[in-house]
Write a protein that holds these residues in place. Structure first.
Motif, PDB file in Angstrom:
ATOM      1  N   ARG A  78       0.747  -1.006   0.052  1.00 65.34           N
ATOM      2  CA  ARG A  78      -0.057   0.124  -0.019  1.00 65.34           C
ATOM      3  C   ARG A  78       0.969   1.301   0.005  1.00 65.34           C
ATOM      4  NH1 ARG A  78      -2.423   3.135  -1.762  1.00 65.34           N
ATOM      5  NH2 ARG A  78      -3.780   4.411  -0.998  1.00 65.34           N
ATOM      6  N   ILE A  79       1.952   1.310   0.860  1.00 68.26           N
ATOM      7  CA  ILE A  79       2.791   2.436   0.844  1.00 68.26           C
ATOM      8  C   ILE A  79       3.723   2.546  -0.499  1.00 68.26           C
ATOM      9  CG2 ILE A  79       4.837   3.432   1.925  1.00 68.26           C
ATOM     10  CD1 ILE A  79       3.796   1.980   4.673  1.00 68.26           C
ATOM     11  N   ILE A  80       4.071   1.615  -1.011  1.00 66.64           N
ATOM     12  CA  ILE A  80       4.944   1.503  -2.376  1.00 66.64           C
ATOM     13  C   ILE A  80       4.062   2.005  -3.258  1.00 66.64           C
ATOM     14  CG2 ILE A  80       6.015   0.071  -4.081  1.00 66.64           C
ATOM     15  CD1 ILE A  80       6.566  -2.046  -1.850  1.00 66.64           C
ATOM     16  N   SER A  81       2.771   1.607  -3.501  1.00 68.46           N
ATOM     17  CA  SER A  81       1.677   2.123  -4.398  1.00 68.46           C
ATOM     18  C   SER A  81       1.582   3.623  -4.198  1.00 68.46           C
ATOM     19  CB  SER A  81       0.698   1.521  -4.601  1.00 68.46           C
ATOM     20  OG  SER A  81      -0.365   1.761  -3.720  1.00 68.46           O
ATOM     21  N   PHE A  82       1.310   4.132  -3.057  1.00 75.54           N
ATOM     22  CA  PHE A  82       1.057   5.497  -2.537  1.00 75.54           C
ATOM     23  C   PHE A  82       2.309   6.501  -3.079  1.00 75.54           C
ATOM     24  CE2 PHE A  82       1.468   9.146   0.408  1.00 75.54           C
ATOM     25  CZ  PHE A  82       0.444   9.960   0.081  1.00 75.54           C
ATOM     26  N   ILE A  83       3.491   5.940  -2.750  1.00 74.26           N
ATOM     27  CA  ILE A  83       4.476   6.745  -3.130  1.00 74.26           C
ATOM     28  C   ILE A  83       4.704   6.821  -4.517  1.00 74.26           C
ATOM     29  CG2 ILE A  83       7.052   6.626  -2.912  1.00 74.26           C
ATOM     30  CD1 ILE A  83       7.068   5.491  -0.262  1.00 74.26           C
ATOM     31  N   GLN A  84       4.574   5.657  -5.303  1.00 63.65           N
ATOM     32  CA  GLN A  84       4.662   5.679  -6.684  1.00 63.65           C
ATOM     33  C   GLN A  84       3.576   6.703  -7.238  1.00 63.65           C
ATOM     34  OE1 GLN A  84       4.244   1.779  -8.081  1.00 63.65           O
ATOM     35  NE2 GLN A  84       6.477   1.430  -8.106  1.00 63.65           N
ATOM     36  N   SER A  85       2.355   6.613  -6.691  1.00 63.79           N
ATOM     37  CA  SER A  85       1.106   7.293  -7.536  1.00 63.79           C
ATOM     38  C   SER A  85       1.441   9.027  -7.198  1.00 63.79           C
ATOM     39  CB  SER A  85       0.044   7.080  -6.837  1.00 63.79           C
ATOM     40  OG  SER A  85      -0.170   7.500  -5.516  1.00 63.79           O
ATOM     41  N   MET A  86       2.284   9.248  -6.046  1.00 67.35           N
ATOM     42  CA  MET A  86       2.513  10.693  -5.929  1.00 67.35           C
ATOM     43  C   MET A  86       3.362  11.093  -6.688  1.00 67.35           C
ATOM     44  SD  MET A  86       0.514  11.536  -3.468  1.00 67.35           S
ATOM     45  CE  MET A  86       1.545  12.996  -2.335  1.00 67.35           C
ATOM     46  N   GLN A  87       4.513  10.137  -7.172  1.00 66.48           N
ATOM     47  CA  GLN A  87       5.554  10.820  -7.918  1.00 66.48           C
ATOM     48  C   GLN A  87       5.326  10.897  -9.414  1.00 66.48           C
ATOM     49  OE1 GLN A  87       8.305   8.089  -6.238  1.00 66.48           O
ATOM     50  NE2 GLN A  87       9.313   9.575  -4.931  1.00 66.48           N
ATOM     51  N   PHE A  88       4.142  10.229  -9.689  1.00 62.87           N
ATOM     52  CA  PHE A  88       3.627  10.240 -11.269  1.00 62.87           C
ATOM     53  C   PHE A  88       2.627  11.603 -11.567  1.00 62.87           C
ATOM     54  CE2 PHE A  88       4.661   5.637 -11.598  1.00 62.87           C
ATOM     55  CZ  PHE A  88       5.538   5.815 -12.826  1.00 62.87           C
ATOM     56  N   ILE A  89       2.420  12.249 -10.275  1.00 63.24           N
ATOM     57  CA  ILE A  89       1.657  13.424 -10.364  1.00 63.24           C
ATOM     58  C   ILE A  89       2.574  14.727 -11.000  1.00 63.24           C
ATOM     59  CG2 ILE A  89       0.405  15.391  -9.180  1.00 63.24           C
ATOM     60  CD1 ILE A  89      -0.288  13.074  -7.326  1.00 63.24           C
TER      61      ILE A  89
END
Ligand SMILES: Nc1ncnc2c1ncn2[C@@H]1O[C@H](COP(=O)(O)OP(=O)(O)O)[C@@H](O)[C@H]1O
Ligand SMILES: [Mg+2]
Lengths: 219, 249
Positions: free
Chosen positions: B238-249
């Motif tokens: 969950r944390i990995i996907s959260f960090i990833q999603s934030m970095q694609f913004i």
């Protein structure tokens, strides 16, 4: 000089005198009391005191929902039947303050409600008490926002004092009626009365403009 | 390290909506904690529960020697004391528009803490100097940019000398170039070992300024630990996907 013009010129001072001696003091005294009533009513209606809220809401409901003229008659001619006899001035001041207080309370309440919630939160988060928030943060902003609507209520009051003629107070309108009674010049005399009301209200509007400038210096 | 803010078994609901679920968390003196998490996860609510802009239904809150139990009726005195010990900086600044910049900064200490006015003017000017706005002390908030307003709001919070500084997305309403000037001030405060709790969406800021990360989802704390552990985490999907999603913004 035409007869009408002469009558009008001769009537200016009697009508204006009634304005200065009756309309203006009656308006000012009633408005001062109305403002106190309005602030208290607005604060109560915004509070959580259920019973008080009900009482003050009922008051506003009645005084906004019935004609001013009927209110005047009730207080001056009606109350003596219930054992309360008031002289005309007292009856007029009580009625006008309660009536204007009801309207102005809604103007003030709406102004307070229009202040962003963030202002309350910022003040509360500093640890201010309810009264400190009101006094330091809400009141100064409310003064500015409520100035136009409350001046409107005041203007309505000034014009409304003409109804005091109906409870024997010799204000401008009644003096006008008396002059018409022996000159038979209703068009000229009532126009004169209207112009003097217009003059009073215009002065108020100018004062409002000045006050708004002072109160908005931070905008 | 001294713990100074502590929630135990805290729950907060709005009507039937259970927003914070059995929160147990401690915040340490001198640390910067960044609260991360998706929108609606309860970050703001958690922050607002610390200075009682929201009142939880159950659990306890301790701030230093102050302790309140939310199942009891909160006394007005405790509420004000807790608020005086925690200062909040809002996303929308919420400066007092009818006061000058300096008046905004000294309002709390003078009205609430009854500090001496001339003394506070001196302190207020020092704080404005610190956030780079001494030259604006007699301006009104409406004459300032968003970034300047937020720096004044930070000075206003500091003037209360709170035990804890709370920031709810302090740069979310700002353009990127204005965000930088506010983040610089925040970074400096963090380096001074001020005790701070921030909600932000700026991961880069979290990475460099936070001692500790709290990750919230659905009103629950999914992660509570050191910043490097959070960003180097390889286990929690969950944390990995959260960090990833934030970095694609
Ligand atoms: N005053 C409120 N009344 C009702 N629901 C609220 C209120 N404040 C927040 N919520 C709800 O609580 C949840 C968490 O909100 P919030 O703490 O603002 O989340 P975040 O800051 O993480 O985006 C959301 O579902 C939001 O709709
Ligand atoms: Mg939020």
């Amino acid at each position: 000089m035409s007869r009408e013009l002469e009558i009008v010129l001769n009537s200016i001072w009697p009508v204006l005198k009634a304005g200065l001696a009756v309309t203006i003091p009656l308006s000012l005294i009633s408005f001062a009391i109305a403002l106190v009533i309005a602030v208290i009513t607005a604060l109560v209606k915004l509070s959580n005191f259920k019973i008080l809220k009900f009482i003050f809401s009922t008051y506003v409901w009645i005084f906004r929902g019935t004609p001013l003229l009927v209110q005047l008659f009730l207080v001056f001619y009606g109350l003596p039947k219930a054992g309360v006899t008031l002289d005309p001035w007292t009856a007029a001041i009580i009625t006008f303050s309660l009536n204007t207080g009801a309207y102005a309370s809604e103007s003030i309440r709406a102004s307070i409600l229009s202040i962003p919630k963030g202002q309350w939160e910022a003040a509360e988060s500093l640890g201010m008490t309810y009264w400190q928030v009101l006094r330091r943060v809400i009141a100064p902003q409310t003064v500015r926002i409520s100035l136009p609507p409350v001046t409107n209520d005041f203007i309505d009051l000034v014009k409304g004092t003409s109804l005091a003629a109906s409870i024997t107070i010799a204000e401008m309108f009644m003096i006008g009626q008396q002059i018409v009674a022996f000159t038979y010049e209703p068009l000229a005399i009532y126009s004169l009365v209207a112009v003097i009301y217009l003059l009073f209200v215009s002065i108020l509007t100018v004062i409002q403009g000045r006050l708004e400038k002072v109160a908005s210096k931070y905008i | 390290m001294d713990i100074i803010v502590k929630f135990k078994e805290m729950n907060k609901s709005f009507q039937n909506h259970h927003v914070l679920k059995n929160i147990n968390v401690e915040f340490n003196k001198g640390e910067t904690t960044v609260i991360l998490g998706p929108s609606g996860s309860g970050k703001s609510t958690l922050l607002r529960c610390i200075n009682l802009l929201e009142i939880p239904q159950t659990g306890t809150l301790e701030i230093d020697s102050l302790k309140v139990d939310f199942t009891q009726k909160l006394s007005q005195k405790d509420k004000l004391l807790i608020r005086q010990n925690t200062a909040m900086v809002f996303q929308s600044f919420n400066l007092f528009p009818h006061m000058t910049v300096l008046e905004n900064v000294i309002e709390g200490p003078i009205t609430v803490l009854k500090k001496d006015k001339s003394k506070m003017i001196q302190i207020g000017e020092q704080l404005l100097e610190k956030v780079g706005l001494l030259h604006k002390k007699d301006s009104y908030p409406s004459q300032l940019s968003g970034g300047q307003q937020q720096r004044v709001a930070i000075a206003r919070a500091l003037a209360m000398e709170p035990k804890f500084l709370l920031f709810d997305e302090p740069t979310s309403a700002l353009d990127p170039e204005l965000e930088g000037e506010v983040l610089k001030v925040l970074k400096a405060l963090s380096e001074e070992q001020k005790s701070m709790i921030l909600v932000t969406h700026n991961l880069n800021f979290a990475r460099v300024a936070a001692d500790r990360i709290l990750f919230l989802e659905n009103g629950e704390i999914l992660f509570d630990g050191r910043t490097d552990e959070f960003f180097n985490n390889t286990e929690n999907e969950r944390i990995i996907s959260f960090i990833q999603s934030m970095q694609f913004i």
